[in-house]
Scaffold this motif. Sequence first.
Motif, PDB file in Angstrom:
ATOM      1  N   GLY A  23      42.249  66.824 -33.217  1.00 11.41           N
ATOM      2  CA  GLY A  23      40.799  66.968 -33.298  1.00 11.41           C
ATOM      3  C   GLY A  23      40.132  65.708 -33.812  1.00 11.41           C
ATOM      4  O   GLY A  23      40.483  64.591 -33.418  1.00 11.41           O
ATOM      5  N   ARG A  33      43.429  75.675 -28.591  1.00 19.17           N
ATOM      6  CA  ARG A  33      43.608  74.232 -28.460  1.00 19.17           C
ATOM      7  C   ARG A  33      44.518  73.895 -27.290  1.00 19.17           C
ATOM      8  O   ARG A  33      44.264  72.938 -26.544  1.00 19.17           O
ATOM      9  N   GLU A  47      44.107  67.494 -28.839  1.00 22.42           N
ATOM     10  CA  GLU A  47      43.491  68.759 -29.232  1.00 22.42           C
ATOM     11  C   GLU A  47      43.971  69.225 -30.608  1.00 22.42           C
ATOM     12  O   GLU A  47      43.186  69.752 -31.389  1.00 22.42           O
ATOM     13  N   LEU A  48      45.235  69.037 -30.912  1.00 26.39           N
ATOM     14  CA  LEU A  48      45.748  69.482 -32.209  1.00 26.39           C
ATOM     15  C   LEU A  48      45.202  68.629 -33.352  1.00 26.39           C
ATOM     16  O   LEU A  48      44.958  69.139 -34.459  1.00 26.39           O
ATOM     17  N   ARG A 104      42.570  74.348 -24.063  1.00 33.86           N
ATOM     18  CA  ARG A 104      41.682  73.216 -23.790  1.00 33.86           C
ATOM     19  C   ARG A 104      42.467  71.997 -23.318  1.00 33.86           C
ATOM     20  O   ARG A 104      42.016  71.258 -22.438  1.00 33.86           O
TER      21      ARG A 104
END
Length: 229
Positions: free
Chosen positions: A215, A110, A212-213, A113
């Motif tokens: 989502g 993550r 990202e964490l 990304r």
Amino acid sequence: MRVLRGRVETVAADRERTRAMLDRTAETGEPAVRVWTPHRQVAFGRRDAAEPGYDRAADAARERGFEAVERSVGGRAVAYTGSTVAFAHTVPVEGHRTGLDDRYDAATERLRRALAALGVDATPGEPPESFCPGSHSLQCDGKVVGVAQRVRTDAALVAGCVVVADRDGLAGVLAAVYDALDHPFDPESVGSVAAAGGPSDPASVISAVERELVGDEPTTIHRLGNGGT
């Protein structure tokens, strides 16, 4: 999922907010995410505190304008300059013996990304003699991200830092700290998002990492204060 933003007034109170995140996840089973810029500090690991040179290392940090604190997750000393971004992700677990590697792998991917979205092509690993050396890091012309965990029987905290800018300031204080601890450290091993071609603005990094964490999870936002972006 609960998303906490900002920071509170003091280093101690701010650290308590992250500890409370872990407690609440253990009690409710609801994951939480926090991404922010902590106060200026050097956070020592448990092994550092047991070293003969710990008092000298803490003094070296204070002499350079960094508060010296001990953190609950593993690893060696980490510095936060004011632009350094920290992240914390708490998740419920069923026993402390399961899922450790999966959580590390997920967090590292993550973060990779998130950096890619900022134009930074980071890869797993770190240069020799890095700060807080470990097998779960990301590098791009130096160490940019470090990840650690604290695991209880009911919840886990996956946490770490992203060096956004001010790599020289971070390397300078850590060189003095690691020298006092008699632990190898190469100041040239420190990278940063900005040096790798990404933004020097912590807010941009915070947004990318938080995205990202979190989502696709539905979220509730809780604001802790005006500081810490």
